[in-house]
Design a protein around this motif. Sequence first.
Motif, mmCIF file in Angstrom:
data_model
loop_
_atom_site.group_PDB
_atom_site.id
_atom_site.type_symbol
_atom_site.label_atom_id
_atom_site.label_comp_id
_atom_site.label_asym_id
_atom_site.label_seq_id
_atom_site.Cartn_x
_atom_site.Cartn_y
_atom_site.Cartn_z
ATOM 1 N N LEU A 298 83.606 51.042 14.785
ATOM 2 C CA LEU A 298 83.570 52.299 14.052
ATOM 3 C C LEU A 298 84.177 52.087 12.675
ATOM 4 O O LEU A 298 85.308 51.624 12.547
ATOM 5 C CB LEU A 298 84.352 53.396 14.772
ATOM 6 C CG LEU A 298 84.432 54.728 14.015
ATOM 7 C CD1 LEU A 298 83.049 55.347 13.830
ATOM 8 C CD2 LEU A 298 85.368 55.689 14.715
ATOM 9 N N GLU B 236 74.404 53.959 12.352
ATOM 10 C CA GLU B 236 74.264 55.410 12.343
ATOM 11 C C GLU B 236 75.482 55.998 11.646
ATOM 12 O O GLU B 236 76.616 55.577 11.900
ATOM 13 C CB GLU B 236 74.194 55.917 13.785
ATOM 14 C CG GLU B 236 74.034 57.402 13.897
ATOM 15 C CD GLU B 236 73.951 57.850 15.352
ATOM 16 O OE1 GLU B 236 74.476 58.931 15.633
ATOM 17 O OE2 GLU B 236 73.371 57.129 16.175
ATOM 18 N N ILE C 67 82.062 57.172 21.496
ATOM 19 C CA ILE C 67 81.129 56.047 21.354
ATOM 20 C C ILE C 67 81.620 54.770 22.028
ATOM 21 O O ILE C 67 80.898 53.777 22.073
ATOM 22 C CB ILE C 67 80.812 55.750 19.865
ATOM 23 C CG1 ILE C 67 82.039 55.233 19.127
ATOM 24 C CG2 ILE C 67 80.199 56.970 19.197
ATOM 25 C CD1 ILE C 67 81.742 54.660 17.759
ATOM 26 N N HIS D 144 78.880 51.996 13.949
ATOM 27 C CA HIS D 144 78.821 53.430 13.647
ATOM 28 C C HIS D 144 79.693 53.700 12.429
ATOM 29 O O HIS D 144 80.739 53.073 12.266
ATOM 30 C CB HIS D 144 79.354 54.270 14.817
ATOM 31 C CG HIS D 144 78.519 54.188 16.047
ATOM 32 N ND1 HIS D 144 77.506 55.071 16.312
ATOM 33 C CD2 HIS D 144 78.550 53.325 17.079
ATOM 34 C CE1 HIS D 144 76.942 54.748 17.469
ATOM 35 N NE2 HIS D 144 77.567 53.688 17.940
#
Length: 144
Positions: free
Chosen positions: A8, A67, A87, A36
């Motif tokens: 992340l 994303e 996630i 992400h």
Amino acid sequence: MNSRGAVLVCVTGQRDCDRLIKAGKRIAEERSVPLHVLCVQPTSAGFDADCEELEYLRQTSRDVQAEMSVYFHDDAALLAVGFVKQIGATHIVTGMAEAPVNGFVEVLHKLLPQIPISMVAKDGIIYNICPTNRKAVPARMMNA
């Protein structure tokens, strides 16, 4: 939750956060996990958020097959912790805190001590906060 994990990247919505996305991509590739990107804007930003900057970061994310999610919330660290859990992130990438320090990284590390955090300075140097050593905890307790 992703059982393989994910990386992340937490961005602020500034154009130079592209260095964070690129560093996160390298880490995700090394671990063969998805990437992400998360941007949390204060609710007061609302329609005043810099759409051009956010669009640039969205495109940068798309270029590295990541994303990007944008949320409006006044507690960025708390929202990021929830997103990490959602996630199944196993590594976090952020920028370096500048004065005044807002405590974002400190809160992440306090609430997620088992997850490594890489902080990317403006000059591209990466500094790491390693996970806190703890005794093994049963999986059901980790998800609580």
